[in-house]
Design a protein around this motif. Structure first.
Motif, PDB file in Angstrom:
ATOM      1  N   LEU A  47       0.752  -1.183  -0.024  1.00  0.00           N
ATOM      2  CA  LEU A  47      -0.064  -0.027  -0.173  1.00  0.00           C
ATOM      3  C   LEU A  47       0.803   1.139   0.002  1.00  0.00           C
ATOM      4  O   LEU A  47       2.194   1.166   0.393  1.00  0.00           O
ATOM      5  CB  LEU A  47      -0.946   0.023   1.217  1.00  0.00           C
ATOM      6  N   ALA A  48       0.331   2.311  -0.288  1.00  0.00           N
ATOM      7  CA  ALA A  48       0.976   3.535  -0.629  1.00  0.00           C
ATOM      8  C   ALA A  48       1.439   4.146   1.014  1.00  0.00           C
ATOM      9  O   ALA A  48       0.949   3.744   2.135  1.00  0.00           O
ATOM     10  CB  ALA A  48       0.134   4.446  -0.940  1.00  0.00           C
ATOM     11  N   LYS A  49       2.305   5.059   1.005  1.00  0.00           N
ATOM     12  CA  LYS A  49       2.731   5.458   2.618  1.00  0.00           C
ATOM     13  C   LYS A  49       1.707   6.197   3.168  1.00  0.00           C
ATOM     14  O   LYS A  49       0.724   6.957   2.422  1.00  0.00           O
ATOM     15  CB  LYS A  49       3.885   6.496   2.280  1.00  0.00           C
ATOM     16  N   GLY A  50       1.479   5.978   4.340  1.00  0.00           N
ATOM     17  CA  GLY A  50       0.306   6.838   5.059  1.00  0.00           C
ATOM     18  C   GLY A  50      -1.078   5.897   5.067  1.00  0.00           C
ATOM     19  O   GLY A  50      -2.113   6.553   5.540  1.00  0.00           O
ATOM     20  N   SER A  51      -1.028   4.768   4.642  1.00  0.00           N
ATOM     21  CA  SER A  51      -2.248   4.189   4.296  1.00  0.00           C
ATOM     22  C   SER A  51      -2.676   3.186   5.525  1.00  0.00           C
ATOM     23  O   SER A  51      -3.503   2.233   5.327  1.00  0.00           O
ATOM     24  CB  SER A  51      -2.145   3.239   3.149  1.00  0.00           C
TER      25      SER A  51
END
Length: 183
Positions: A47-51
């Motif tokens: 997943l993307a950073k901050g997810s």
């Protein structure tokens, strides 16, 4: 896990609940065949950073460490047939007798986000800590008599040993090139 509480944010202190996408992943991850054998031995969740990867990894670590996550048979009725229940209610689970859960990253410093959440939900005086008599440290949790949840660096030289029920690998995209073994 009835004692796991949301550690921060607007729902802090409320019972922790996985969001739909996390629950979908867990349902696939813990899928069994009709004989109670795992369908999957490995999984990747990118997943993307901050997810929310670190909080999810922390909660999954705690579930594996303390929860009834191993197959212990199917629920049966008096006629010894599988009861007419939804599939997720037909399976009985049991805890791992000597759990060894590792949160692994390229460096131990990269495990801090995940371990921070682990400590927040299992800290001294928490219901989780008291219910399971946990000894909670900065990078390790101990569960009597021989359970361990720990944060470690992913050096192949230091990770040899017995088989672990769960190893969560975090931030390996920042890894260093191997200096030994196949390239």
């Amino acid at each position: 896990m009835k004692y796991l509480k949301q550690p921060n944010g607007p729902k802090a202190g409320m019972p922790f609940r996985f969001v739909d996408s996390q629950m979908q992943f867990l349902l696939w991850w813990y899928s069994l065949d009709e004989d109670g054998r795992w369908l999957y031995q490995r999984a990747v969740r990118r997943l993307a950073k901050g997810s929310g990867k670190s909080p999810f990894a922390a909660m999954l670590s705690m579930v594996e460490f303390l929860g009834p996550v191993r197959f212990d048979g199917f629920a049966h009725d008096d006629m010894n047939r599988v009861m007419d229940l939804p599939p997720h209610l037909r399976v009985r689970g049991k805890s791992v007798r000597m759990p060894w859960v590792q949160i692994v990253a390229t460096s131990e410093a990269q495990t801090h986000n995940t371990m921070r959440v682990v400590r927040a939900v299992s800290g001294k005086g928490s219901k989780v800590q008291r219910a399971y008599s946990l000894d909670v440290g900065k990078t390790q949790l101990f569960l009597p008599p021989e359970g361990t949840l720990e944060a470690v660096a992913s050096s192949f030289r230091t990770l040899e040993g017995r088989r672990r029920p769960l190893s969560l690998l975090t931030r390996l995209s920042i890894g260093a090139r191997l200096t030994a073994g196949p390239n």
